[in-house]
Motif scaffolding. Structure first.
Motif, PDB file in Angstrom:
ATOM      1  N   ARG A 113     -22.131   3.116 -10.217  1.00  0.00           N
ATOM      2  CA  ARG A 113     -23.275   3.361  -9.986  1.00  0.00           C
ATOM      3  C   ARG A 113     -23.503   2.660 -11.691  1.00  0.00           C
ATOM      4  NH1 ARG A 113     -25.162   9.129  -7.960  1.00  0.00           N
ATOM      5  NH2 ARG A 113     -24.012   8.844  -5.964  1.00  0.00           N
ATOM      6  N   ARG A 114     -22.586   2.545 -13.314  1.00  0.00           N
ATOM      7  CA  ARG A 114     -22.679   2.346 -13.870  1.00  0.00           C
ATOM      8  C   ARG A 114     -23.353   1.090 -13.777  1.00  0.00           C
ATOM      9  NH1 ARG A 114     -19.866  -0.144 -17.870  1.00  0.00           N
ATOM     10  NH2 ARG A 114     -18.481  -0.728 -16.215  1.00  0.00           N
ATOM     11  N   THR A 115     -22.742   0.060 -13.302  1.00  0.00           N
ATOM     12  CA  THR A 115     -22.571  -1.555 -13.415  1.00  0.00           C
ATOM     13  C   THR A 115     -23.744  -1.653 -12.821  1.00  0.00           C
ATOM     14  OG1 THR A 115     -20.172  -1.255 -13.532  1.00  0.00           O
ATOM     15  CG2 THR A 115     -21.466  -3.706 -12.644  1.00  0.00           C
ATOM     16  N   VAL A 116     -24.528  -1.461 -11.621  1.00  0.00           N
ATOM     17  CA  VAL A 116     -25.818  -1.159 -11.307  1.00  0.00           C
ATOM     18  C   VAL A 116     -26.340  -1.104 -12.545  1.00  0.00           C
ATOM     19  CG1 VAL A 116     -27.137  -0.714  -9.672  1.00  0.00           C
ATOM     20  CG2 VAL A 116     -25.776  -1.244  -9.134  1.00  0.00           C
ATOM     21  N   ALA A 117     -25.987  -0.135 -12.358  1.00  0.00           N
ATOM     22  CA  ALA A 117     -27.590   0.186 -13.281  1.00  0.00           C
ATOM     23  C   ALA A 117     -27.533  -0.997 -15.413  1.00  0.00           C
ATOM     24  CB  ALA A 117     -27.346   1.932 -14.566  1.00  0.00           C
ATOM     25  N   ARG A 118     -26.266  -1.314 -15.499  1.00  0.00           N
ATOM     26  CA  ARG A 118     -25.687  -2.346 -16.174  1.00  0.00           C
ATOM     27  C   ARG A 118     -26.737  -3.580 -16.270  1.00  0.00           C
ATOM     28  NH1 ARG A 118     -20.467  -4.655 -19.338  1.00  0.00           N
ATOM     29  NH2 ARG A 118     -21.190  -6.606 -19.715  1.00  0.00           N
ATOM     30  N   ARG A 119     -26.476  -3.452 -15.227  1.00  0.00           N
ATOM     31  CA  ARG A 119     -26.937  -4.792 -14.444  1.00  0.00           C
ATOM     32  C   ARG A 119     -28.504  -4.837 -14.961  1.00  0.00           C
ATOM     33  NH1 ARG A 119     -27.060  -6.709 -10.384  1.00  0.00           N
ATOM     34  NH2 ARG A 119     -26.449  -9.482 -10.945  1.00  0.00           N
ATOM     35  N   GLU A 120     -28.807  -3.855 -14.269  1.00  0.00           N
ATOM     36  CA  GLU A 120     -30.763  -3.696 -14.374  1.00  0.00           C
ATOM     37  C   GLU A 120     -30.981  -3.840 -15.929  1.00  0.00           C
ATOM     38  OE1 GLU A 120     -31.417  -0.369 -11.911  1.00  0.00           O
ATOM     39  OE2 GLU A 120     -31.526  -0.745 -10.191  1.00  0.00           O
ATOM     40  N   ARG A 121     -30.682  -3.047 -16.426  1.00  0.00           N
ATOM     41  CA  ARG A 121     -30.960  -2.971 -17.693  1.00  0.00           C
ATOM     42  C   ARG A 121     -30.756  -3.799 -18.449  1.00  0.00           C
ATOM     43  NH1 ARG A 121     -26.953   1.456 -17.811  1.00  0.00           N
ATOM     44  NH2 ARG A 121     -26.032   0.037 -19.437  1.00  0.00           N
ATOM     45  N   ALA A 122     -29.831  -5.193 -17.716  1.00  0.00           N
ATOM     46  CA  ALA A 122     -29.828  -6.520 -18.308  1.00  0.00           C
ATOM     47  C   ALA A 122     -30.828  -7.440 -18.169  1.00  0.00           C
ATOM     48  CB  ALA A 122     -28.544  -6.818 -18.483  1.00  0.00           C
ATOM     49  N   GLN A 123     -31.292  -6.709 -16.660  1.00  0.00           N
ATOM     50  CA  GLN A 123     -33.028  -7.657 -15.674  1.00  0.00           C
ATOM     51  C   GLN A 123     -33.674  -7.304 -16.628  1.00  0.00           C
ATOM     52  OE1 GLN A 123     -32.270 -10.068 -13.661  1.00  0.00           O
ATOM     53  NE2 GLN A 123     -34.670 -10.161 -13.978  1.00  0.00           N
ATOM     54  N   ARG A 124     -34.012  -6.494 -17.020  1.00  0.00           N
ATOM     55  CA  ARG A 124     -35.120  -5.463 -17.793  1.00  0.00           C
ATOM     56  C   ARG A 124     -35.886  -6.700 -19.073  1.00  0.00           C
ATOM     57  NH1 ARG A 124     -34.317  -0.413 -15.440  1.00  0.00           N
ATOM     58  NH2 ARG A 124     -33.003   0.154 -17.350  1.00  0.00           N
ATOM     59  N   LEU A 125     -34.805  -6.128 -19.343  1.00  0.00           N
ATOM     60  CA  LEU A 125     -34.494  -7.353 -21.100  1.00  0.00           C
ATOM     61  C   LEU A 125     -34.799  -8.445 -20.791  1.00  0.00           C
ATOM     62  CD1 LEU A 125     -33.691  -6.897 -23.925  1.00  0.00           C
ATOM     63  CD2 LEU A 125     -31.137  -7.358 -23.536  1.00  0.00           C
ATOM     64  N   ALA A 126     -34.508  -9.326 -19.859  1.00  0.00           N
ATOM     65  CA  ALA A 126     -34.109 -10.901 -20.060  1.00  0.00           C
ATOM     66  C   ALA A 126     -35.647 -10.894 -19.502  1.00  0.00           C
ATOM     67  CB  ALA A 126     -33.011 -11.205 -18.361  1.00  0.00           C
ATOM     68  N   ASN A 127     -36.308 -10.078 -18.924  1.00  0.00           N
ATOM     69  CA  ASN A 127     -38.111 -10.211 -18.136  1.00  0.00           C
ATOM     70  C   ASN A 127     -38.855  -9.607 -19.336  1.00  0.00           C
ATOM     71  OD1 ASN A 127     -37.323 -10.567 -15.245  1.00  0.00           O
ATOM     72  ND2 ASN A 127     -37.104  -8.161 -14.899  1.00  0.00           N
ATOM     73  N   THR A 128     -38.242  -9.099 -20.440  1.00  0.00           N
ATOM     74  CA  THR A 128     -38.864  -8.392 -21.623  1.00  0.00           C
ATOM     75  C   THR A 128     -39.019  -9.739 -22.781  1.00  0.00           C
ATOM     76  OG1 THR A 128     -38.644  -6.039 -21.566  1.00  0.00           O
ATOM     77  CG2 THR A 128     -39.344  -7.595 -23.493  1.00  0.00           C
ATOM     78  N   ASP A 129     -37.708 -10.660 -22.739  1.00  0.00           N
ATOM     79  CA  ASP A 129     -37.800 -11.676 -23.513  1.00  0.00           C
ATOM     80  C   ASP A 129     -38.875 -12.923 -22.809  1.00  0.00           C
ATOM     81  OD1 ASP A 129     -36.303 -10.115 -25.228  1.00  0.00           O
ATOM     82  OD2 ASP A 129     -34.167 -11.327 -24.479  1.00  0.00           O
ATOM     83  N   GLU A 130     -39.017 -13.038 -21.673  1.00  0.00           N
ATOM     84  CA  GLU A 130     -38.985 -13.626 -20.912  1.00  0.00           C
ATOM     85  C   GLU A 130     -41.196 -13.831 -21.307  1.00  0.00           C
ATOM     86  OE1 GLU A 130     -39.122 -14.730 -16.407  1.00  0.00           O
ATOM     87  OE2 GLU A 130     -36.391 -14.721 -17.295  1.00  0.00           O
ATOM     88  N   VAL A 131     -41.171 -12.774 -20.643  1.00  0.00           N
ATOM     89  CA  VAL A 131     -43.166 -12.418 -21.630  1.00  0.00           C
ATOM     90  C   VAL A 131     -43.182 -12.561 -22.840  1.00  0.00           C
ATOM     91  CG1 VAL A 131     -44.380 -10.640 -21.670  1.00  0.00           C
ATOM     92  CG2 VAL A 131     -43.627 -10.810 -19.066  1.00  0.00           C
ATOM     93  N   THR A 132     -42.693 -11.835 -23.427  1.00  0.00           N
ATOM     94  CA  THR A 132     -42.975 -12.314 -25.128  1.00  0.00           C
ATOM     95  C   THR A 132     -42.671 -13.832 -25.365  1.00  0.00           C
ATOM     96  OG1 THR A 132     -41.458 -11.080 -25.580  1.00  0.00           O
ATOM     97  CG2 THR A 132     -41.428 -12.025 -27.495  1.00  0.00           C
ATOM     98  N   ALA A 133     -41.639 -14.791 -24.817  1.00  0.00           N
ATOM     99  CA  ALA A 133     -41.466 -16.188 -24.937  1.00  0.00           C
ATOM    100  C   ALA A 133     -43.248 -16.688 -24.770  1.00  0.00           C
ATOM    101  CB  ALA A 133     -40.969 -17.023 -24.549  1.00  0.00           C
ATOM    102  N   ASP A 134     -43.509 -16.788 -23.163  1.00  0.00           N
ATOM    103  CA  ASP A 134     -44.559 -17.020 -23.165  1.00  0.00           C
ATOM    104  C   ASP A 134     -45.944 -16.136 -24.016  1.00  0.00           C
ATOM    105  OD1 ASP A 134     -43.290 -17.438 -20.508  1.00  0.00           O
ATOM    106  OD2 ASP A 134     -43.912 -15.976 -19.227  1.00  0.00           O
ATOM    107  N   ASP A 135     -45.894 -15.232 -24.192  1.00  0.00           N
ATOM    108  CA  ASP A 135     -46.944 -14.955 -25.653  1.00  0.00           C
ATOM    109  C   ASP A 135     -46.840 -15.908 -26.908  1.00  0.00           C
ATOM    110  OD1 ASP A 135     -47.684 -12.997 -23.868  1.00  0.00           O
ATOM    111  OD2 ASP A 135     -46.636 -11.216 -24.911  1.00  0.00           O
TER     112      ASP A 135
END
Length: 425
Positions: free
Chosen positions: A403-425
């Motif tokens: 559970r801890r690992t799945v949650a950590r991977r989900e947080r990392a993916q959300r951060l990566a998605n946010t960074d992609e959006v920011t880069a596109d802007d």
């Protein structure tokens, strides 16, 4: 990042070593121990304290990464490596193993782990327990060096797609097969209870005791399980069905017994581990195929699980290729390096055999957590709750690590998605 040093410290594992052959030959229990003399090489007693070697891998940044050498409860049986004595093997890790690994890049996990598989000392391969424990420490070191989860390191090395939610955990009851099963029902454990049916007394002279137990499981799960609970029953019989019925295994008497087990388990599915133990791999595969064909011809929906004589990666491949089981237990300490367990799970992909990432009650919390990452990285069908025979502790360790690992991977993916959006802007 460079490996600077490797150390080994003897310690205790989560359970005991048992002489399986002596127990099967009729050794009687005396409290927690057994009366009688051991018959398997290396044993001083039929039951003796489990041992581990705690492995520390030091990196150039000063961080220390741990793995625990472990061997199965029934060491020396079914074609496995001999009894593991921690004191005897500590010099091997701090000597020959350290000489090979110190100075290497910790990020090269697979290359480092494969080096261990090939290493020989005095003309023999390293004991499976050494390869198992050192590879865990190497995996932890690689994850640190790369700043990623152990799940992601393994998935990249094995070319797999990790699971996005925890893999179903298989609870092990030990001899407290009623009380611990009730605990599992309350917690909603998806696969249960193991039950440790390792004697004629426990299964019954005609198998009647096991039928009564399975019937109780089905009834009690309905009383205690959470809403919508849909467990899978998994019983390890340690070859006892073969002991009481004998070959051939596709005859009506045997198939009718499995049909009775299916009926007792209803409405839940049931799988039986180690239905027989016939003495070597080739004969075991033949017997399992015979039983599986008989169950299929009789339209009996009980799955059978390979355990005895299915130890190494090569063994897993042989059982899968022969279609000898619905499920193979990948008994992690017996495969050596932890990456070998991942490769064995991967080998089951595209076949009609499911991969159960197992192991033993005789491991440690460190090896159990490492195996949780193997399960996630390969999306195994189920993973064992370990170590120990108390159930609660092992379930907590394995489930929470996933559970801890799945949650950590989900947080990392959300951060990566946010960074992609920011880069596109």
């Amino acid at each position: 990042m460079q490996i600077e040093a490797i150390h080994a410290t003897p310690g205790y594992s989560g359970f005991f070593f048992d002489d399986q052959r002596a127990i099967k030959q009729g050794a009687t229990q005396d409290g927690f121990t057994y009366d009688g003399d051991p018959v398997t090489d290396g044993f001083d007693e039929i039951r003796q304290a489990g041992e581990t070697l705690i492995v520390d891998v030091e990196l150039a940044d000063g961080s220390v990464h741990r793995g625990d050498c472990a061997a199965v409860q029934y060491s020396g049986a079914g074609g496995r490596d001999p009894l593991f004595r921690a004191e005897a093997y500590a010099p091997v890790i701090e000597g020959s193993v350290a000489e090979e690994l110190v100075g290497r890049d910790a990020r090269d996990f697979l290359a480092n782990a494969e080096l261990l598989e090939e290493l020989e000392v005095d003309g023999s391969r390293l004991h499976t327990a050494i390869r198992y424990g050192v590879s865990q420490a190497l995996l932890d070191a690689a994850a640190r060096a790369e700043g990623r989860t152990k799940t992601d390191v393994l998935a990249d090395e094995l070319d797999t797609e990790p699971a996005n939610e925890p893999v179903p955990v298989f609870g092990q009851s030990g001899d407290a097969r009623y009380a611990n099963a009730e605990k599992m029902f309350i917690k909603g454990v998806p696969v249960l209870p193991h039950a440790l049916i390792n004697s004629v007394e426990k299964i019954g002279p005609d198998g009647e005791a096991l039928l009564e137990y399975v019937d109780w499981l089905a009834d009690r799960s309905l009383e205690l399980g959470p809403e919508g609970y849909d467990p899978r029953f998994h019983i390890d019989v340690y070859g006892m069905i073969g002991e009481i019925f004998g070959a051939p295994y596709d005859r009506d008497e045997v198939i009718d017994y499995f049909a009775a087990l299916e009926e007792a388990a209803a409405p839940y599915p049931i799988q039986i581990e180690g239905p027989m133990d016939v003495g070597d791999r080739a004969d075991q595969i033949e017997a399992m195929v015979e039983l599986r064909d008989g169950l299929r011809d009789g339209s009996v929906g009980v799955d059978i699980v390979a355990d005895e004589w299915c130890n190494t990666f090569e063994d897993v491949r042989a059982f899968v290729d022969a279609g000898a089981a619905d499920v193979v237990q990948i008994k992690t300490p017996d495969l050596g390096g932890i990456h070998r367990s991942g490769q064995a799970v991967r080998y089951c992909r595209g076949t009609d055999t499911r991969a159960y990432l197992g192991g033993t009650c005789n491991e440690t919390e460190t090896s159990a957590r490492a195996c949780a990452h193997v399960a996630l990285a390969t999306d195994a069908a189920q993973v064992l709750a370990k170590p120990g025979m108390g159930f609660d502790e092992g379930y907590m360790i394995v489930e929470n690590e996933m559970r801890r690992t799945v949650a950590r991977r989900e947080r990392a993916q959300r951060l990566a998605n946010t960074d992609e959006v920011t880069a596109d802007d």
